[in-house]
Scaffold this motif. Sequence first.
Motif, short mmCIF file in Angstrom:
data_model
loop_
_atom_site.label_atom_id
_atom_site.label_comp_id
_atom_site.label_asym_id
_atom_site.label_seq_id
_atom_site.Cartn_x
_atom_site.Cartn_y
_atom_site.Cartn_z
N LEU A 1 -6.59 18.85 -8.50
CA LEU A 1 -6.62 17.81 -7.44
C LEU A 1 -7.50 16.71 -7.76
CD1 LEU A 1 -5.68 16.93 -4.70
CD2 LEU A 1 -7.73 18.18 -3.71
N THR A 2 -6.78 15.86 -8.77
CA THR A 2 -8.00 14.94 -9.23
C THR A 2 -8.14 13.80 -8.01
OG1 THR A 2 -5.97 13.41 -10.05
CG2 THR A 2 -6.88 14.85 -11.47
N SER A 3 -9.02 12.73 -8.45
CA SER A 3 -9.41 11.93 -7.47
C SER A 3 -8.00 10.79 -7.13
CB SER A 3 -10.58 10.85 -7.79
OG SER A 3 -10.08 10.31 -8.97
N GLN A 4 -7.37 10.77 -8.09
CA GLN A 4 -6.07 9.91 -7.66
C GLN A 4 -5.08 10.80 -6.67
OE1 GLN A 4 -7.45 10.40 -10.43
NE2 GLN A 4 -7.52 8.48 -11.94
N ARG A 5 -4.98 12.08 -7.28
CA ARG A 5 -4.12 12.92 -6.22
C ARG A 5 -4.45 13.15 -4.81
NH1 ARG A 5 -2.65 16.87 -11.44
NH2 ARG A 5 -1.29 15.67 -12.39
N ARG A 6 -5.83 13.11 -4.79
CA ARG A 6 -6.40 13.31 -3.59
C ARG A 6 -6.04 12.21 -2.57
NH1 ARG A 6 -10.54 16.58 -1.66
NH2 ARG A 6 -11.67 15.24 0.19
N TYR B 1 1.47 2.96 -2.94
CA TYR B 1 0.70 2.15 -4.03
C TYR B 1 -0.10 1.02 -3.51
CZ TYR B 1 -0.03 -0.75 -8.39
OH TYR B 1 -0.58 -1.65 -9.21
N GLN B 2 0.55 0.34 -2.61
CA GLN B 2 -0.45 -0.84 -1.91
C GLN B 2 -1.42 -0.16 -1.13
OE1 GLN B 2 -0.15 -3.75 -2.88
NE2 GLN B 2 1.82 -3.62 -4.12
N LEU B 3 -0.93 0.95 -0.39
CA LEU B 3 -1.87 1.34 0.55
C LEU B 3 -3.01 1.92 -0.13
CD1 LEU B 3 0.25 3.15 3.06
CD2 LEU B 3 -1.31 1.50 3.41
N VAL B 4 -2.88 2.76 -1.35
CA VAL B 4 -3.78 3.55 -2.28
C VAL B 4 -4.83 2.56 -2.90
CG1 VAL B 4 -3.79 4.66 -4.56
CG2 VAL B 4 -2.41 5.78 -2.57
N ARG B 5 -4.03 1.19 -3.25
CA ARG B 5 -4.96 0.32 -3.89
C ARG B 5 -6.08 -0.29 -3.15
NH1 ARG B 5 -2.68 -3.67 -8.16
NH2 ARG B 5 -2.17 -5.01 -6.39
N LYS B 6 -5.81 -0.11 -1.84
CA LYS B 6 -6.95 -0.71 -0.92
C LYS B 6 -8.01 0.03 -1.15
CE LYS B 6 -3.67 -2.34 2.94
NZ LYS B 6 -3.15 -1.96 3.98
N GLN B 7 -8.11 1.43 -1.38
CA GLN B 7 -9.06 2.16 -1.59
C GLN B 7 -9.57 2.33 -3.04
OE1 GLN B 7 -10.02 5.16 1.10
NE2 GLN B 7 -8.30 5.07 2.28
N ASN B 8 -8.57 2.23 -3.87
CA ASN B 8 -8.95 2.49 -5.45
C ASN B 8 -8.20 1.23 -6.11
OD1 ASN B 8 -9.23 2.91 -7.99
ND2 ASN B 8 -8.87 4.84 -7.97
N PRO B 9 -8.61 0.19 -6.37
CA PRO B 9 -7.73 -0.99 -6.88
C PRO B 9 -7.37 -0.83 -8.17
CG PRO B 9 -9.72 -1.61 -5.93
CD PRO B 9 -9.63 -0.45 -6.05
#
Lengths: 147, 147
Positions: free
Chosen positions: A19-24, A44-52
């Motif tokens: 469970l890497t940080s990205q998968r998490r 992708y867009q949602l995830v980028r808000k927290q990790n660009p």
Amino acid sequence: MEDKLREYEERLSEKNFKLTSQRRLILKTLIENINEHPSAEEIYQLVRKQNPHIGLATVYRSLELLCELGILHELNFDNNCRRYELEQGDKHHHHLICLKCRKIVEFNDDMLKNLEDHIQSQYEFDVVDHRIKFYGYCADCRKAQDK
Amino acid sequence: MEDKLREYEERLSEKNFKLTSQRRLILKTLIENINEHPSAEEIYQLVRKQNPHIGLATVYRSLELLCELGILHELNFDNNCRRYELEQGDKHHHHLICLKCRKIVEFNDDMLKNLEDHIQSQYEFDVVDHRIKFYGYCADCRKAQDK
DNA sequence: TTTTCAGTGGATAAGCGTTTTCAATCATTA
DNA sequence: TAATGATTGAAAACGCTTATCCACTGAAAA
């Protein structure tokens, strides 16, 4: 939330995945948007808000992995992109798709067992899964139309 | 065959489209392969045997047009391509998809009217169409497995 | 500690089915 | 015959997804 993530971590590690940080983050996003049936791009867009810095390829790879593990299900509402939903126990649910606003409503059913049995005997077809989509107009769009 | 083509010609001309030689050949191919649920590429290959000069874009455009006119239905079995089947009266039929050989078996049903009524009242969802796919193993593959 | 090595991620290119563009052709009408 | 509009074929563009490349990480082995 944390409970679910721990459960997913276990299911990953059973097959020697981490469970890497990205998968998490992707899983967290899927949990938070559990009713949205998001596409890869939307995730992708949602995830980028927290990790660009997260890459689109990572999103695709993670979704593929989660599908293989049965944590995620791939859906196929329109033809030009795939949508995803978290597996939700063994509740068999299907989708009502509004032809006007494209909203997707879920519904549960147990009415199809009989039909499966019928198919099994009639067609000698061993049914292991089914996908049902009802197309029509949702309550909101029906009301809007009446005005 | 000729009867069907004349019927399709009429339905085209109702909307001011013509039954060109390309469209005629594509329709002919669809009629001849009515149980195949071919993809655009497969239709293209079949059509080229009789007219090697036909273009792929023409095939796509014709399929799109025929879908708009309701002569053809677009299906969505796997994720990477669309398949097509000729409209066949008002017989509501659905598909059994073999997970092993990918064969597609059609089945008719009238058992779903009740379910539609249920959804109509329960979810205030006005159902106008439904698509059902059953996944499993066909008779042939089941027999092969027993050996 | 250092080395090794499998797993992973990010950027980017490639792949693939489909749609669009554009000039040429065909059919129809004036 | 000339003009107009629909249709076509070839090729480019497009959009979603997958593959490739290389760097990074973290754990096991030397």
